[in-house]
Design an enzyme around this catalytic site. Structure first.
Site, PDB file in Angstrom:
ATOM      1  N   VAL A 367      -0.390  -1.514  -9.884  1.00  0.00           N
ATOM      2  CA  VAL A 367       0.520  -1.688 -11.008  1.00  0.00           C
ATOM      3  C   VAL A 367      -0.130  -1.108 -12.254  1.00  0.00           C
ATOM      4  O   VAL A 367      -1.298  -1.379 -12.539  1.00  0.00           O
ATOM      5  CB  VAL A 367       0.860  -3.172 -11.239  1.00  0.00           C
ATOM      6  CG1 VAL A 367       1.787  -3.327 -12.439  1.00  0.00           C
ATOM      7  CG2 VAL A 367       1.507  -3.771 -10.002  1.00  0.00           C
ATOM      8  N   LYS A 382       5.157  -0.463 -10.847  1.00  0.00           N
ATOM      9  CA  LYS A 382       4.596  -0.877  -9.568  1.00  0.00           C
ATOM     10  C   LYS A 382       4.705   0.300  -8.600  1.00  0.00           C
ATOM     11  O   LYS A 382       5.807   0.702  -8.214  1.00  0.00           O
ATOM     12  CB  LYS A 382       5.358  -2.090  -9.040  1.00  0.00           C
ATOM     13  CG  LYS A 382       4.866  -2.653  -7.721  1.00  0.00           C
ATOM     14  CD  LYS A 382       5.689  -3.897  -7.385  1.00  0.00           C
ATOM     15  CE  LYS A 382       5.290  -4.511  -6.062  1.00  0.00           C
ATOM     16  NZ  LYS A 382       6.103  -5.709  -5.760  1.00  0.00           N
ATOM     17  N   ASP A 478       8.223 -16.640  -1.603  1.00  0.00           N
ATOM     18  CA  ASP A 478       6.801 -16.486  -1.954  1.00  0.00           C
ATOM     19  C   ASP A 478       6.539 -17.026  -3.363  1.00  0.00           C
ATOM     20  O   ASP A 478       5.944 -16.343  -4.199  1.00  0.00           O
ATOM     21  CB  ASP A 478       6.373 -15.023  -1.845  1.00  0.00           C
ATOM     22  CG  ASP A 478       4.858 -14.867  -1.749  1.00  0.00           C
ATOM     23  OD1 ASP A 478       4.184 -15.857  -1.392  1.00  0.00           O
ATOM     24  OD2 ASP A 478       4.345 -13.768  -2.038  1.00  0.00           O
TER      25      ASP A 478
END
Length: 670
Positions: A367, A382, A478
């Site tokens: 990133v 990213k 996540d």
């Protein structure tokens, strides 16, 4: 005789005075601009990108990204019965001719709004979907006293827009009170005909409000076409509840990640009757469109290229190079809609993806921090590596999910780029980086309890939106501190949607692959492999304990009874000493009731039985104090996390606790 003569003279003087005064008042209540030439509009109040071009054309915005422009009549209009010769206090009529010329043929942003406002100061307003009128905090606030008619070329789901080509009536908010796709009624053909706002052609708008009928009408048509006998919008409205005595009238316009040239060719306004009609021949002409410029260029240079052999060779080299570096575009990209960035712009923004701009490294790739050369806006890029396990499927998922989601506590995806095998995502830059970095790094000052509570409520609100309020149910899969980023005001934003899954409300999710991070995985995942909103709630419970205790879910270096955070907190709760687990760095600077609530809610969210866990709507109610936490559910709770060795986690391709330390600083300066 002399007295009679004096009386006659006095009456004549009074008549002339009244006529002059009445004429002046009428002039103040109406005006018409055939273009905005110097002299006619010398006092027009402009700010932002707005400017008057040499031919008298009013340009509200150019192709600068995420900027706004305003143009207002400099003197306030009276909207009350006390105004001279006004028998209908809030009635008015206006007409204007506008044109939207997009930077690219198939994209535009964001549109134009005619506005009536108590102030001409919009310094706190945001561009993009807020049209330069409102911002996140005041959008929808009744004290704004702003009335607007928007000509919107972007479908903003957060504002419930009908499509990306519509007209809306707005009262104190960009959530329109009434709206309709842009079209007009043809008086000659006797039917409605569609109208494309970004055609680049001049379009005329009529906005009229009748105070007696409490009725607002909006109509539009191509320039030169007679005013439709049927308006596009006819909306009952009492403007006395909105407009103040003194109000300013004018235009506001904004661009987003995709920009457009927004023009006003002419404007007519009348505070006490019908607005004057335009003499179309007096209106200024628009600049040549990109298509016209391209055609002119070809007419001039193609003959030269055809005659000159050397130029022909150079032209062939140019074509070959263009094909070689052509960016990949596929059919699915049309559906998702976020801005597609040019690779060249991202290359310049990150200074060639130099290591000194690197702000994060993980299994997905790298990133970089960047500054867009055209706007100066800070971004995070990213760049997914070729060897990354997060391949095309995850890339498409992140574009699909983040492109559709709009919430203040989610990291906003600004756009993407694909070039050869390189996959790039562009986000808002988060100055403070990941929560994981701020919460656990000694280089950062500790977060106060109030700051932690605001972050907790923000992430809870974001998850409620994902689970219940977005178009589809979104499973993040996540949730953890390193995937929560902090903006300039230390507000939490949930990011990294590479593992997210969508499904329709009421449907059953079909995912059978186990993904996530050890310490945040719900126990049922290893048995069924099916993620649900309840498994997201379990991970949120681990996050709550992190925030309250100031430590990670698993820390092998601690005493055996303290290695697993969840079990340690649960044992202390059973002993009646749950506050002993609070972060010692807070030094007791918190309300005990709030700390107990967060710790107990973390335990409840971590219940082994998914059915016993609260949904995110209940979680938000508990945090806001609108519901009482049912401690009885904890009495017989079987609290625990997935027991798994590092070898087992590798088989499932899951990050083990050691990865909590290595992956930090995403989207921020290291």
């Amino acid at each position: 005789m002399i007295k009679d003569l004096r009386l006659i003279c006095l009456l004549i003087f009074l008549g002339v005075f009244i006529k002059l005064h009445t004429s002046s008042a009428e002039d103040e209540m109406q005006f018409i601009y055939h273009g905005f030439h110097e002299g006619e509009a010398a006092n027009l109040h402009l700010d932002g990108l707005a400017e008057i071009l040499p031919n008298g054309l009013l340009q509200l915005t150019n192709t600068s990204k995420q900027q706004s422009g305003h143009a207002f009549h400099p003197f306030p209009m009276k909207f009350s019965m006390s105004s001279l010769n006004v028998t209908q206090p809030y009635s008015f009529s206006t007409s204007f001719v506008f044109a939207i010329v997009p930077e690219w043929a198939n994209g535009s942003g964001h549109g134009i709004a005619f506005a009536i406002s108590p102030s001409m100061d919009f310094s706190q307003a945001m561009a993009i979907e807020y049209f330069g009128l409102f911002n996140l905090s005041n959008n929808g606030v009744s004290s704004n006293h702003v009335f607007a008619v928007e000509l919107d070329t972007i479908k903003t789901l957060n504002f419930y827009d009908v499509d990306n080509n519509h007209v809306g009536i707005d009262i104190n908010s960009l959530v329109s009170n009434a709206s309709a796709p842009a079209s007009y009624f043809s008086n000659t053909e006797g039917k409605n005909k569609s109208l494309e706002l970004i055609s680049g052609d001049p379009i005329q708008v009529w906005i009229e409000y009748d105070w007696n009928k409490k009725l607002l009408t909006v109509a539009l048509a191509p320039i030169g076409v007679q005013k439709p006998i049927r308006p596009l919008l006819s909306f009952p409205l009492d403007l006395s509840l909105v407009l103040l005595d003194n109000m300013y009238v004018g235009f506001s316009s904004a661009t987003g990640s995709i920009a457009s040239n927004h023009y006003i060719l002419g404007w007519s306004f009348n505070r006490s009757g019908e607005a004057q009609s335009f003499e179309y021949s007096k209106l200024p002409s628009l600049p040549r469109s990109a298509k016209q410029r391209k055609k002119l260029w070809l007419q001039i240079w193609l003959p030269i290229i055809g005659v000159t052999g050397l130029m022909g060779v150079l032209g062939m080299i140019y074509i070959v190079r263009k094909i070689r570096y052509k960016e990949l575009r596929e059919d699915w990209e049309q559906e998702y809609g976020p801005q597609r960035f040019c690779y060249k712009d991202l290359y310049k923004a990150t200074k060639g993806f130099k290591d000194r701009e690197l702000i994060g490294v993980g299994g997905f790739g790298k990133v970089y921090k960047g500054v867009l050369p055209c706007t100066g806006a800070q971004i995070a890029v990213k760049k997914i590596s070729h060897e990354s396990s997060q391949g095309m499927r995850e890339f498409v998922a992140e574009i699909a999910s983040m492109g559709r989601l709009k919430h203040r506590n989610l990291v906003q995806l600004l756009g993407y780029c694909r070039r050869k095998g390189e996959l790039l995502l562009v986000y808002d830059y988060m100055p403070y980086g990941s929560l994981d970095k701020v919460l656990f790094s000694n280089e950062q000052p500790n977060l106060s309890w109030d700051q932690r509570c605001r972050i907790i409520r923000g992430i809870a609100s974001g998850l409620l939106y994902l689970h219940e309020q977005s178009e589809q149910v979104v499973l993040h899969r996540d949730i953890k501190a390193s995937n929560i980023l902090l903006d300039a005001d230390l507000n939490g934003r949930l990011g990294d949607f590479g593992m997210a899954r969508f499904y329709d409300h009421g449907a059953i999710p079909e995912t059978t692959d186990v993904v996530g991070t050890v310490g945040y995985l719900a126990p049922e995942l290893t048995r069924t492999g099916k993620a649900t909103t309840s498994s997201d709630v379990f991970a949120f419970g681990a996050f709550l304990l992190e925030m309250a205790c100031g430590r990670r879910p698993i820390e092998p270096e601690r005493l055996p009874k303290e290695v697993i955070l969840l079990e340690w907190v649960f044992e202390n709760w059973k002993l009646g000493e749950i506050l002993q687990t609070s972060d010692p760095r807070l030094e007791g600077s918190f309300l005990q009731e709030e700390m107990e609530l967060v710790l107990k809610l973390g335990l409840l969210c971590s219940h082994t039985n998914p059915a016993a866990r609260p949904c995110m709507r209940q979680v938000v109610q508990y945090l806001d104090g609108n519901a009482i936490l049912p401690e009885v559910l904890l009495e017989d709770a079987d609290i625990g996390i997935v027991a798994m060795s590092s070898q087992q986690s590798e088989k499932l391709n899951l990050p083990f606790p050691s990865s909590f330390i290595s992956v930090q600083g995403i989207f921020s300066d290291s």
